[in-house]
Write an enzyme that holds these catalytic residues in place. Sequence first.
Site, PDB file in Angstrom:
ATOM      1  CB  CYS A   1      -9.670 -14.447 -15.823  1.00  0.00           C
ATOM      2  SG  CYS A   1      -8.195 -15.033 -16.666  1.00  0.00           S
TER       3      CYS A   1
ATOM      4  CG  HIS B   1     -11.759 -17.742 -19.356  1.00  0.00           C
ATOM      5  ND1 HIS B   1     -12.664 -17.333 -18.416  1.00  0.00           N
ATOM      6  CD2 HIS B   1     -10.530 -17.665 -18.761  1.00  0.00           C
ATOM      7  CE1 HIS B   1     -12.015 -17.010 -17.294  1.00  0.00           C
ATOM      8  NE2 HIS B   1     -10.726 -17.207 -17.475  1.00  0.00           N
TER       9      HIS B   1
ATOM     10  NE  ARG C   1      -8.876 -24.031  -7.833  1.00  0.00           N
ATOM     11  CZ  ARG C   1      -7.873 -24.528  -8.566  1.00  0.00           C
ATOM     12  NH1 ARG C   1      -6.954 -25.280  -8.027  1.00  0.00           N
ATOM     13  NH2 ARG C   1      -7.816 -24.268  -9.867  1.00  0.00           N
TER      14      ARG C   1
ATOM     15  CD  GLU D   1     -16.103 -16.069 -18.641  1.00  0.00           C
ATOM     16  OE1 GLU D   1     -17.210 -16.064 -18.048  1.00  0.00           O
ATOM     17  OE2 GLU D   1     -15.368 -17.068 -18.702  1.00  0.00           O
TER      18      GLU D   1
HETATM   19  N1  PCA Z   1      -6.296 -17.271 -16.430  1.00  0.00           N
HETATM   20  C1  PCA Z   1      -6.518 -17.060 -15.019  1.00  0.00           C
HETATM   21  C2  PCA Z   1      -5.721 -15.830 -14.679  1.00  0.00           C
HETATM   22  C3  PCA Z   1      -4.782 -15.606 -15.807  1.00  0.00           C
HETATM   23  C4  PCA Z   1      -5.283 -16.481 -16.888  1.00  0.00           C
HETATM   24  O1  PCA Z   1      -4.847 -16.521 -18.046  1.00  0.00           O
HETATM   25  C5  PCA Z   1      -7.998 -17.012 -14.633  1.00  0.00           C
HETATM   26  O2  PCA Z   1      -8.841 -17.600 -15.339  1.00  0.00           O
HETATM   27  O3  PCA Z   1      -8.348 -16.384 -13.639  1.00  0.00           O
END
Ligand code: PCA
Length: 213
Positions: A141, A165, A88, A78
Amino acid sequence: MKILITGFDPFGGESINPSYEAIKRIKLDNSDIELVTVEIPTVFDKCIDTLDRKIKETEPDIVICTGQAGGRFPITVERVGINIIDARIADNEGNQYIDAPIKSDGESAYFSNLPIKAIVKSLINNKIPAEVSNTAGTFVCNNILYGLLYLINTKYPHIKGGFIHVPFLLEQVTDKRNTPSMSLETITEAMKIIVETAAVTETDISEQGGAIC
Ligand code: PCA
């Protein structure tokens, strides 16, 4: 060199979160790195408080937060955290804020100061699909990414930090049609590469990693 790495607990009906499963299995080659691994609750606000407490306790040089991005195919590094929550679904304690700022005294956005392009390149050189992402979404996240960068900008200017991610695990998509996934071994290997690349890269490389839309 000390690196704090975090993963989230399961959320949204899943029984496992690949981010924490992978980080707790990392085995590093570089013995100069001391790695501290923490599980963070998928809960707005609380996740930032937990992270801040851990930073205070462990005094890391680098902080890498990780989470699941179900539906994405590559590992995504990111670039930016934005000062907004637009949930959501509810978090793990039932909170579902709509269009709320994360920090009322924070900037609109902060950029990761990890070497994001060098990380993507290292992953691809190791045959792991990876790309820069320009949105971490507007759920927990993004919340922890923005929160981490707010802490770096306001309290811990010597720390480098950012967010990764990861896709679903294979076992999470047996009941989902045509949904991308990656094996736990590959995600764990990716995490090792990310930690070791972040540790040795002073200045990020300048290479195209953007998106048209
Ligand atoms: N993914 C979510 C929140 C916790 C996670 O592992 C997100 O992408 O916001």
